[in-house]
Scaffold this active site. Structure first.
Site, short mmCIF file in Angstrom:
data_model
loop_
_atom_site.label_atom_id
_atom_site.label_comp_id
_atom_site.label_asym_id
_atom_site.label_seq_id
_atom_site.Cartn_x
_atom_site.Cartn_y
_atom_site.Cartn_z
N GLU A 12 -10.46 61.08 -98.54
CA GLU A 12 -10.21 60.98 -96.74
C GLU A 12 -10.99 61.90 -96.36
OE1 GLU A 12 -6.17 57.87 -96.98
OE2 GLU A 12 -5.88 60.84 -97.01
N ASP A 181 -4.61 48.15 -98.54
CA ASP A 181 -4.50 46.86 -99.46
C ASP A 181 -3.58 46.41 -99.01
OD1 ASP A 181 -1.71 48.26 -101.01
OD2 ASP A 181 -3.19 49.47 -99.92
#
Length: 214
Positions: A12, A181
């Site tokens: 990230e 997800d």
């Protein structure tokens, strides 16, 4: 305006650091989990003195309207793994640290600005983000969490801890989480692992566009 952005992981960090070269925007990695998140937020506040802090990164999603690569914005935040009991104070609810808010509210100005965002091909959902020290890789664990918080839009491991730190320090806060997800539609976190192989380059553009709007 000085803006601090906190992420949990190197993946990230790399994506977001590539988007910012302004000295008034600092992107830092705190590490995974609530303690790392709180320490990272406090370090950011002590050293950088930001006018606001943004938590950015990925999260598991929940809800029929949530899909991978959507972005959830924290209208509210709380913990999914905190329970202080009722022996002393029977008004403290599940997910609340006794003596602190049951839910941390995103800063009203930042939340209002987030509602104005338009990023091509990215769906943005305001809602509840729940945080805990548990990587949700099974439908059973997801059902347990959602049983307590059916309205939750995202599940992560840092946002509420950063929100708590900002609340204590009176620093405006908001969280943007890209959905990697959907645990209730997944098996053994296969979607999460595929996410990092297939994630579109614009997934973190929401955070960039938001910062530019401030």
């Amino acid at each position: 305006m000085k803006i601090g952005i906190i992420v949990a992981m190197d993946k990230e960090l790399r994506q977001l650091q590539a988007l910012f070269n302004d000295g008034n925007v600092r992107v830092e990695k705190c590490g995974i989990g609530k303690v790392n998140a709180a320490l990272g937020a406090q370090r950011m506040i002590n050293e950088f003195h930001p006018d606001c802090i943004i938590s950015s990164g990925c999260a598991g999603g929940n809800g029929d309207d949530i899909n991978i690569q959507d972005v959830v914005v924290s209208a509210q935040l709380c913990y999914h793994d905190v329970y202080c009991g009722s022996a002393i104070d029977d008004t403290t609810v599940y997910g609340q640290v006794q003596g602190l808010p049951a839910r941390y509210q995103a800063d009203p100005y930042l939340l209002r600005k987030s509602a104005e965002l338009k990023v091509d091909d990215v769906k943005i959902h305001p809602g509840l983000i729940v945080t805990g020290d548990w990587f949700v890789d099974s439908k059973e664990k997801a059902r347990e969490i959602v049983g307590h918080f059916p309205e939750a839009k995202a599940i992560d491991m840092e946002s509420a801890a950063i929100a708590q730190t900002c609340y204590i320090n009176k620093v405006p806060f908001i969280s943007f989480r890209v959905i990697s997800d959907i645990p209730l539609r997944d098996t053994d976190a296969s979607q999460y692992h595929n996410f990092w192989d297939t994630v579109a380059e614009h997934s973190f553009q929401v955070t960039k566009t938001f910062v530019e709007s401030l």
